[in-house]
Design an enzyme around this catalytic site. Structure first.
Site, PDB file in Angstrom:
ATOM      1  N   GLU A 498     -37.274  35.252  -4.563  1.00 37.52           N
ATOM      2  CA  GLU A 498     -37.134  35.038  -5.997  1.00 37.52           C
ATOM      3  C   GLU A 498     -37.526  36.327  -6.702  1.00 37.52           C
ATOM      4  O   GLU A 498     -36.686  37.150  -6.981  1.00 37.52           O
ATOM      5  CB  GLU A 498     -37.993  33.840  -6.432  1.00 37.52           C
ATOM      6  CG  GLU A 498     -37.686  33.436  -7.854  1.00 37.52           C
ATOM      7  CD  GLU A 498     -37.558  31.934  -8.062  1.00 37.52           C
ATOM      8  OE1 GLU A 498     -37.736  31.180  -7.117  1.00 37.52           O
ATOM      9  OE2 GLU A 498     -37.276  31.534  -9.200  1.00 37.52           O
ATOM     10  N   GLU A 762     -48.777  28.441  -8.165  1.00 34.69           N
ATOM     11  CA  GLU A 762     -47.655  27.942  -8.968  1.00 34.69           C
ATOM     12  C   GLU A 762     -47.861  26.474  -9.344  1.00 34.69           C
ATOM     13  O   GLU A 762     -47.606  26.063 -10.469  1.00 34.69           O
ATOM     14  CB  GLU A 762     -46.360  28.073  -8.150  1.00 34.69           C
ATOM     15  CG  GLU A 762     -45.128  27.507  -8.830  1.00 34.69           C
ATOM     16  CD  GLU A 762     -43.860  27.798  -8.045  1.00 34.69           C
ATOM     17  OE1 GLU A 762     -43.932  27.890  -6.799  1.00 34.69           O
ATOM     18  OE2 GLU A 762     -42.790  27.929  -8.677  1.00 34.69           O
TER      19      GLU A 762
HETATM   20  C1  BGC Z   1     -39.818  30.252 -11.076  1.00 33.79           C
HETATM   21  C2  BGC Z   1     -40.630  29.940 -12.296  1.00 33.79           C
HETATM   22  C3  BGC Z   1     -39.662  29.937 -13.445  1.00 33.79           C
HETATM   23  C4  BGC Z   1     -38.821  28.723 -13.174  1.00 33.79           C
HETATM   24  C5  BGC Z   1     -37.922  28.315 -14.248  1.00 33.79           C
HETATM   25  C6  BGC Z   1     -38.933  29.086 -10.847  1.00 33.79           C
HETATM   26  O1  BGC Z   1     -38.189  29.174  -9.707  1.00 33.79           O
HETATM   27  O2  BGC Z   1     -40.621  30.567  -9.988  1.00 33.79           O
HETATM   28  O3  BGC Z   1     -41.836  30.447 -12.417  1.00 33.79           O
HETATM   29  O4  BGC Z   1     -40.187  30.012 -14.685  1.00 33.79           O
HETATM   30  O5  BGC Z   1     -38.136  28.835 -11.948  1.00 33.79           O
HETATM   31  O6  BGC Z   1     -38.056  26.997 -14.366  1.00 33.79           O
END
Ligand code: BGC
Length: 919
Positions: A498, A762
């Site tokens: 990501e 997270e």
């Molecule tokens: C990310 C988040 C981001 C989100 C959006 C995720 O995959 O890691 O931190 O804000 O997607 O909803």
């Protein structure tokens, strides 16, 4: 020069565009800042004079041939715009400043600082884009190309500069010596709109006679894997390097060596190099001296002609707007790097090394971002060492990697049999606390491996500490989350497939980041990425640079385009960042407003993520969206005012009020509750001032009731978590804020810490109470968004705030949160005026508070006290302390104004509670 003996002020720490002695800038109106330092209290600058000269000699004779500002009566010491002769390509400049205090007493001139222009015009560039054939889509790895040329310098060298960049990542070598500063250059922008270049001073690496330059070129963000979905080649599939070496001789002539057909290319020992996948090095293929003149010939048979392109080739990522026509080849401007590069900021030795069934497992004791440096003594040629990286361990002691999803995060090192070899991967980074190593020759010890921390951020000058270990660990985790995720762009996470510039995450964390380090240049550069990512329709994006997720921005994600400039203005007083991005912000407001004539943001809400990762307490997404629409309008009004757009300011202020009224009509119930009653709905309604004053008290009480209903736990996601403690504190419920911060049961920061977290997770239950891991599809252990509470520690607990009416800490509010949580707390932060510090302790009913206020600023200090009687500064009654003015009692504190200097307050405090509803 003699320093006047009693100079009251000394200008120190001179910076140009937030950097020390930058070379290769393309800002033709750079901005100068300095810090007025003073051994004395109550010192203000009354005037300044800047001299800018074209040589150090002229400057030493006080001749500002480029600019002599003359004496300017002004207290401003930061972001002063250069207004001298036009600055042209390659111009070198030396500058210094002197100041006068308000009594008219001058300082000596500061020591000289310098800055240097890059190559500003398209016609300054003559190079070609060079590299190897396009990467093979069937091959799992992207090899590193070696590109080189040699040339003769006839004459004595005065100076030499490299101006260069790459589509991909590159490292420059001159005569075999590393010449690049920082890592992962040229960094990441939306390359189809802008390619950043570096200027490097390579004078000392060259000599008369034969010289060689070499470039190692890797895929990076340009051609490697980025984002989710296992995709690469986002911008192109053929990495290219580009640059000019400009050598000036003492006789005034110059020569230029540019990338082009005269270069040769080969593949070297690095057979794979990818940010997400890792590096693969076969040391048997090393070519020592491949770009050292006397040794180069030996490798000739490996080198062949390079491919040469006249223009940069970059694909336009889906959702972005096309590049406008301009004078630059391919319509892509080369822009000077404006931020400090990603650098090695620390080295960490292993805490524990264990041999397990899965291999050696190295524990660095800290979830960190970077690479490892390995040293092997012995080992046979062809032996293969494999290193996997992860943040947590499986129950059997092996490294857990399922949450990395498609990121291989694996470095492979094939040994060549030399008695001592070492390697540090250069074109990748991993998010890890543990390394799992197989194939190591012999026993692995801490002499063999070191963790190298890479970051764009250095939250080292700022600190927060208190008497509670859990809270100190929270601050530690926040700072490490910042180190790991402020890497080239503000990312969501550093480990899985990501690592994108998620706007929502960046926006909620930005105020905390500004408290913890000077991130003006870093976020300033990123705001260019945010503008670049704006769609033709005016939509900001969810991720900047816009990649993988082509949608326009969701509420609270796209709004980073407005909120981050405001955050920078508030922290650094930077009006230019506001003015530069103002047109894009206006387009964003129009984008929302034109689709939502009723002022409820229900259309064009794109991915509408809502209160992402809340704990079973989902807030109406239209409510969140509308609240952020109102917030945007409110901030637009304030920013318009700051840059002198008075009519806009009035228009946006009226819009803010209309949206707030629409919000209240829709969601404020007759009994004063907010429909849905989620914690986040109360937090944002209060934080964004959306409720009529009469409803605020009730809303705050309802928020507390909603927390109580959860057994005194929060249920907020990304939207509500960052400010819940501040909102509670402002409403007089600091005790509830403390309860949330000190909780150790799920969901809370303390729960993570109790399970060994060294960064912010997270998800509140990344590791569940029963020890199992959350859904590996989304379970990062280094995601800074929930760390946005850090702002509360520094701004409320230690009590250091920039007065919003006087941004950039020109005026400071010192308002500590005594009692309720801890017996003492202290913080110091680096501001553009110098260090601000607040350290308080409570001893029985005595409150003892030391503060430091930089010269040229003053503070409104709220000294916890019941009455003025008994409040002292040092040994003196506060009423008689020179320089201090008593304003009066408010909310259990004596409010005074305090000029610069270090001060020590003592007072008597029984119970202190802050209660202003109006911040
Ligand atoms: C990310 C988040 C981001 C989100 C959006 C995720 O995959 O890691 O931190 O804000 O997607 O909803």
């Amino acid at each position: 020069m003699l320093i006047p003996p009693a100079a009251a002020l000394h200008p120190v720490n001179l910076t140009c565009d937030y950097r020390h002695n930058p070379i290769g800038i393309d800002d033709t109106h750079p901005r100068f800042s300095w810090i007025d330092s003073s051994p004395r209290r109550d010192q203000f600058q009354g005037a300044w004079q800047v001299l800018v000269a074209s040589s150090p000699l002229l400057l030493s004779h006080n001749r500002g041939d480029l600019w002599n500002s003359g004496r300017v009566a002004s207290g401003t010491a930061s972001l002063i715009t250069y207004s001298g002769r036009a600055l042209t390509s390659e111009r070198r400049a030396w500058w210094k400043v002197r100041v006068w205090n308000r009594a008219g007493q001058p300082s000596a001139f500061s020591p000289a600082a310098r800055f240097e222009m890059g190559l500003l015009r398209p016609s300054d560039w003559h190079a070609k884009w060079i590299g190897m054939p396009a990467l093979d889509p069937a091959a799992p790895n992207e090899p590193v190309a070696l590109l080189r040329t040699s040339f003769i310098l006839r004459g004595r060298i005065r100076s030499a500069r490299w101006y260069g960049t790459a589509l991909g990542l590159y490292q420059l070598q001159v005569n075999g010596m590393p010449a690049t500063n920082g890592r992962l250059r040229p960094g990441w922008t939306d390359y189809h709109l802008r390619i950043p270049y570096q200027t490097l001073d390579v004078t000392r690496l060259l000599r008369p006679g034969v010289n060689a330059v070499g470039i190692r070129l890797a895929a990076g963000w340009y051609a490697g894997y980025v984002g989710f979905g296992h995709r690469r080649f986002h911008y192109g599939n053929a990495p290219r390097a580009y640059g000019q070496l400009v050598v000036r001789y003492r006789d005034g002539t110059k020569t230029t060596v540019s990338t082009g057909p005269g270069w040769a290319g080969a593949y070297g020992p690095t057979l794979g190099a990818d940010l997400l996948m890792g590096d693969l090095r076969d040391s048997r293929r090393e070519m020592p001296g491949w770009c050292v003149p006397v040794m180069m010939e030996r490798w000739n048979r490996h080198f062949g002609a390079v491919q040469v392109d006249a223009t940069p080739s970059v694909k336009q990522p889906p959702g972005t707007r096309p590049a406008p026509a301009c004078d630059w080849p391919g319509n892509i401007p080369l822009t000077a790097e404006s931020d400090r590069p990603v650098e090695r900021v620390a080295a960490i030795s292993p805490k524990v090394i264990r041999e397990t069934a899965a291999g050696w497992v190295v524990d660095f004791g800290q979830n960190m971002v970077g690479v490892v440096h390995v040293r092997a003594f012995g080992g046979h040629s062809g032996e293969r060492v494999t290193m996997r990286f992860g943040e947590v361990l499986n129950p059997d002691g092996s490294v857990y990697t399922t949450n990395l999803r498609g990121a291989r995060a694996t470095d492979v090192w094939i040994l060549n049999g030399a008695p001592m070899q070492q390697w540090e991967p250069q074109f990748t980074f991993h998010g890890f606390r543990y390394a799992q190593i197989t194939g190591w020759p012999g026993a692995l010890t801490s002499a063999n491996i070191t963790g190298i921390v890479l970051s764009s951020a250095r939250p080292d000058a700022s600190a927060f500490e208190c008497t509670n270990h859990l809270v100190n660990q929270l601050q530690h985790n926040i700072q490490w989350g910042m180190r790991g995720n402020y890497l080239e762009v503000p990312t969501d996470c550093p480990q899985r497939d990501e690592r994108l510039g998620w706007m929502g995450d960046a926006e909620v964390f930005a105020p905390t980041a500004c408290d913890n380090a000077n991130v003006a240049a870093f976020l300033g550069k990123w705001m260019d990425d945010v503008d670049d990512a704006q769609s033709a329709a005016g939509g900001f994006s969810d991720v900047s640079p816009r990649l993988v997720d082509p949608a326009d921005g969701a509420p609270a994600w796209g709004d980073a385009g407005v909120i981050v400039p405001w955050t920078l203005y508030r922290a650094y007083g930077d009006k230019r960042v506001v003015a530069d991005h103002y047109p894009a912000m206006v387009r964003w407001l129009n984008y929302i407003r034109s689709a939502n004539p009723d002022l409820l943001w229900v259309n064009r809400s794109n991915n509408n993520f809502g209160d992402w990762l809340n704990v079973g307490d989902d807030t109406d997404r239209a409510l969140i969206a509308t609240a952020f629409f109102a917030r945007d309008a409110d901030l637009m009004a304030r920013m318009a005012r700051a840059i002198g757009k008075v009519r806009d300011a009035a228009m946006y202020h009226a819009l803010f009020q209309q949206i707030a009224a629409a919000f209240d009509r829709k969601w404020l119930l007759p009994d004063g509750a907010i429909s849905g009653g989620t914690q986040t709905s109360y937090v944002i309604a209060l934080q964004f001032h959306l409720l009529p004053p009469a409803a605020r008290r009730q809303a705050a009480a309802d928020l507390v009731a909603a927390i109580r209903k959860r057994g005194w736990h929060l249920s907020t996601g990304f939207i509500g978590t960052g400010s819940i403690c501040q909102v509670l504190t402002d409403a007089g419920y600091a005790d509830v804020a403390w309860r949330l911060v000190k909780n150790t049961t799920y969901p809370s920061w303390g729960y993570e810490i109790a399970r060994g977290a060294t960064t912010i997770w997270e998800r509140w239950d990344g590791i569940r109470p029963n020890g199992t891991f959350e859904d590996p599809g989304m379970n990062s252990f280094n995601h800074y968004a929930f760390g946005a509470v850090g702002r509360w520690l520094i701004e409320d607990v230690a009590g250091i705030q920039s007065d919003a009416a006087h941004p950039g800490y020109a005026e400071i509010i010192l308002n500590p949160l005594a009692r309720g949580g801890v017996r003492s707390a202290s913080s110091r932060i680096e501001t553009i005026h110098g260090e601000v510090a607040s350290a308080w302790r409570q001893e029985k009913d005595r409150f003892i508070w030391k503060v430091t206020i930089p010269a040229n600023t003053w503070a409104e200090a709220h000294i916890p006290a019941q009455t003025i009687a008994g409040v002292t500064e040092g040994r003196r009654s506060i009423a008689r302390a020179p320089g201090i003015h008593v304003i009066g009692m408010a909310h259990g504190a004596l409010v005074v104004t305090v000029p610069s200097g270090s001060w020590s307050f003592h007072s008597t405090v029984p119970t202190h509670r802050r209660g202003a509803l109006s911040r």
